[in-house]
Every structure is written in C-alpha cells, then in structure tokens.
Design a protein around this motif. Structure first.
Motif, PDB file in Angstrom:
ATOM      1  N   SER A  99       0.824  -1.207   0.000  1.00 24.02           N
ATOM      2  CA  SER A  99       0.000   0.000   0.000  1.00 24.02           C
ATOM      3  C   SER A  99       0.860   1.261   0.000  1.00 24.02           C
ATOM      4  O   SER A  99       2.002   1.252   0.435  1.00 24.02           O
ATOM      5  CB  SER A  99      -0.946  -0.006   1.196  1.00 24.02           C
ATOM      6  OG  SER A  99      -0.216  -0.091   2.394  1.00 24.02           O
ATOM      7  N   TRP A 100       0.249   2.335  -0.497  1.00 18.19           N
ATOM      8  CA  TRP A 100       0.914   3.616  -0.610  1.00 18.19           C
ATOM      9  C   TRP A 100      -0.064   4.717  -0.230  1.00 18.19           C
ATOM     10  O   TRP A 100      -1.260   4.591  -0.401  1.00 18.19           O
ATOM     11  CB  TRP A 100       1.355   3.882  -2.051  1.00 18.19           C
ATOM     12  CG  TRP A 100       2.337   2.921  -2.586  1.00 18.19           C
ATOM     13  CD1 TRP A 100       3.691   3.072  -2.649  1.00 18.19           C
ATOM     14  CD2 TRP A 100       2.066   1.634  -3.156  1.00 18.19           C
ATOM     15  NE1 TRP A 100       4.265   1.962  -3.205  1.00 18.19           N
ATOM     16  CE2 TRP A 100       3.292   1.067  -3.530  1.00 18.19           C
ATOM     17  CE3 TRP A 100       0.906   0.895  -3.384  1.00 18.19           C
ATOM     18  CZ2 TRP A 100       3.390  -0.191  -4.115  1.00 18.19           C
ATOM     19  CZ3 TRP A 100       1.000  -0.351  -3.959  1.00 18.19           C
ATOM     20  CH2 TRP A 100       2.234  -0.877  -4.318  1.00 18.19           C
ATOM     21  N   ASN A 101       0.505   5.823   0.250  1.00 15.23           N
ATOM     22  CA  ASN A 101      -0.258   7.043   0.442  1.00 15.23           C
ATOM     23  C   ASN A 101       0.373   8.070  -0.477  1.00 15.23           C
ATOM     24  O   ASN A 101       1.593   8.200  -0.506  1.00 15.23           O
ATOM     25  CB  ASN A 101      -0.201   7.516   1.902  1.00 15.23           C
ATOM     26  CG  ASN A 101      -0.981   8.787   2.097  1.00 15.23           C
ATOM     27  OD1 ASN A 101      -0.433   9.870   1.962  1.00 15.23           O
ATOM     28  ND2 ASN A 101      -2.256   8.654   2.383  1.00 15.23           N
ATOM     29  N   THR A 102      -0.446   8.757  -1.261  1.00 18.45           N
ATOM     30  CA  THR A 102       0.071   9.761  -2.186  1.00 18.45           C
ATOM     31  C   THR A 102      -0.640  11.089  -1.957  1.00 18.45           C
ATOM     32  O   THR A 102      -1.765  11.131  -1.454  1.00 18.45           O
ATOM     33  CB  THR A 102      -0.137   9.333  -3.659  1.00 18.45           C
ATOM     34  OG1 THR A 102      -1.529   9.249  -3.924  1.00 18.45           O
ATOM     35  CG2 THR A 102       0.521   7.998  -3.944  1.00 18.45           C
ATOM     36  N   ARG A 103       0.045  12.152  -2.321  1.00 22.08           N
ATOM     37  CA  ARG A 103      -0.555  13.493  -2.277  1.00 22.08           C
ATOM     38  C   ARG A 103      -0.223  14.166  -3.604  1.00 22.08           C
ATOM     39  O   ARG A 103       0.913  14.136  -4.054  1.00 22.08           O
ATOM     40  CB  ARG A 103       0.003  14.293  -1.110  1.00 22.08           C
ATOM     41  CG  ARG A 103      -0.538  15.728  -1.103  1.00 22.08           C
ATOM     42  CD  ARG A 103      -0.206  16.444   0.150  1.00 22.08           C
ATOM     43  NE  ARG A 103      -1.126  15.927   1.159  1.00 22.08           N
ATOM     44  CZ  ARG A 103      -0.927  16.047   2.458  1.00 22.08           C
ATOM     45  NH1 ARG A 103       0.156  16.610   2.915  1.00 22.08           N
ATOM     46  NH2 ARG A 103      -1.810  15.571   3.313  1.00 22.08           N
TER      47      ARG A 103
END
Length: 155
Positions: free
Chosen positions: A51-55
């Motif tokens: 999983s990844w968190n992106t902005r």
C-alpha cells in the motif's frame, strides 16, 4: 464511471509484468511529476497488501490517495484499490501474451463515488466522458511507450 484502455508492448509478458511491479521506479517517476509518494506497508516482495499514500494536486486542491494492491497473479493480472476522499476506484491491469515478444496490456478502471461531492465530481466527468476517455487512453499510451523504451534499453 468506467475507463478502459489497451496497449501492445514489444516485450515478453514476464518482463512487462516485472516492469509494472517495479514499484520503486514507478514511485520515482511519480515524484518527478510532483506527486508525493509514501509506502505504508512493510511487505518485501510484490504481494497483495502492498500500500501507498500519495498526495497530488487536482483542480487546484491538494488531494490524498490511499492505494492498495488487492490481487497479484504473476504474470497476468494486478488489481489495485484506490480511495481519494469520497471516491473509490478499482483498477485492473491484465496482460495477455500475443507472441513471445509482444504483450497486450488491458487497463480497466471503475470509479465509484461514496459521498455527495464525489457524485458531483463523477457526474461532471461523465458529461466530459469523450475527452476523459481520450486523455486516459493517451496517458496509458505514453506510459506503455515509456515502458517499452525502458525494456528495450535493458536488453
């Protein structure tokens, strides 16, 4: 809302799959385009649960997206689930060997609004569906060409 694209890549299916799951390279490409990317799991190999968190900026606002690899069937399919605010998307990437040295990549993305503001966004996207489809296919074609060039350079 449903978006689809397909591209043929001059490379064997296993090499295309390996390139599509080279997430470190993909993360660096996103960073160069101004997207902040952070891994949120500790899985060492390509497997469901990554999983990844992106902005990123969209329509003048900073948006956060959570991306999770739901399915991984080597070398033919990847399924990602993405949440951006009240919008969720399920993206399937399927590879089909057309020959030993040619692979067709099919990308299918289904957008599902979960809030009123997300419904309004999807409704406005549906009104411009022709243009959205065209831009989506163009973006996938550019990605496929870049991938093909990288694989060719690797030998």
């Amino acid at each position: 809302m449903h978006l689809t694209a397909k591209e043929d890549i001059e490379a064997p299916m296993d090499k295309v799959f390996a390139a599509l799951t080279d997430f470190e390279t993909i993360e660096r490409q996103a960073l160069r385009r101004g997207v902040e990317v952070r891994r949120t799991d500790s899985i060492a190999e390509v497997a469901p649960g990554m999983s990844w968190n992106t902005r990123f900026k969209f329509r003048g606002k900073s948006r956060d997206a959570d991306i999770k690899l739901r399915e991984c069937y080597e070398p033919e399919r990847l399924v990602f689930h993405t949440k951006v605010g009240g919008l969720e998307a399920e993206t399937r990437i399927e590879m089909v060997a057309l020959s030993r040295a040619r692979t067709r990549v099919n990308i299918d993305s289904e957008l599902q609004p979960k809030t009123l503001s997300a419904r309004l966004l999807v409704q406005s996207l549906k009104l411009a569906k022709g243009g959205i489809d065209k831009r989506f296919r163009k973006r996938i074609a550019l990605f496929a060409k870049d991938l093909e060039n990288r694989l060719r350079a690797q030998g």
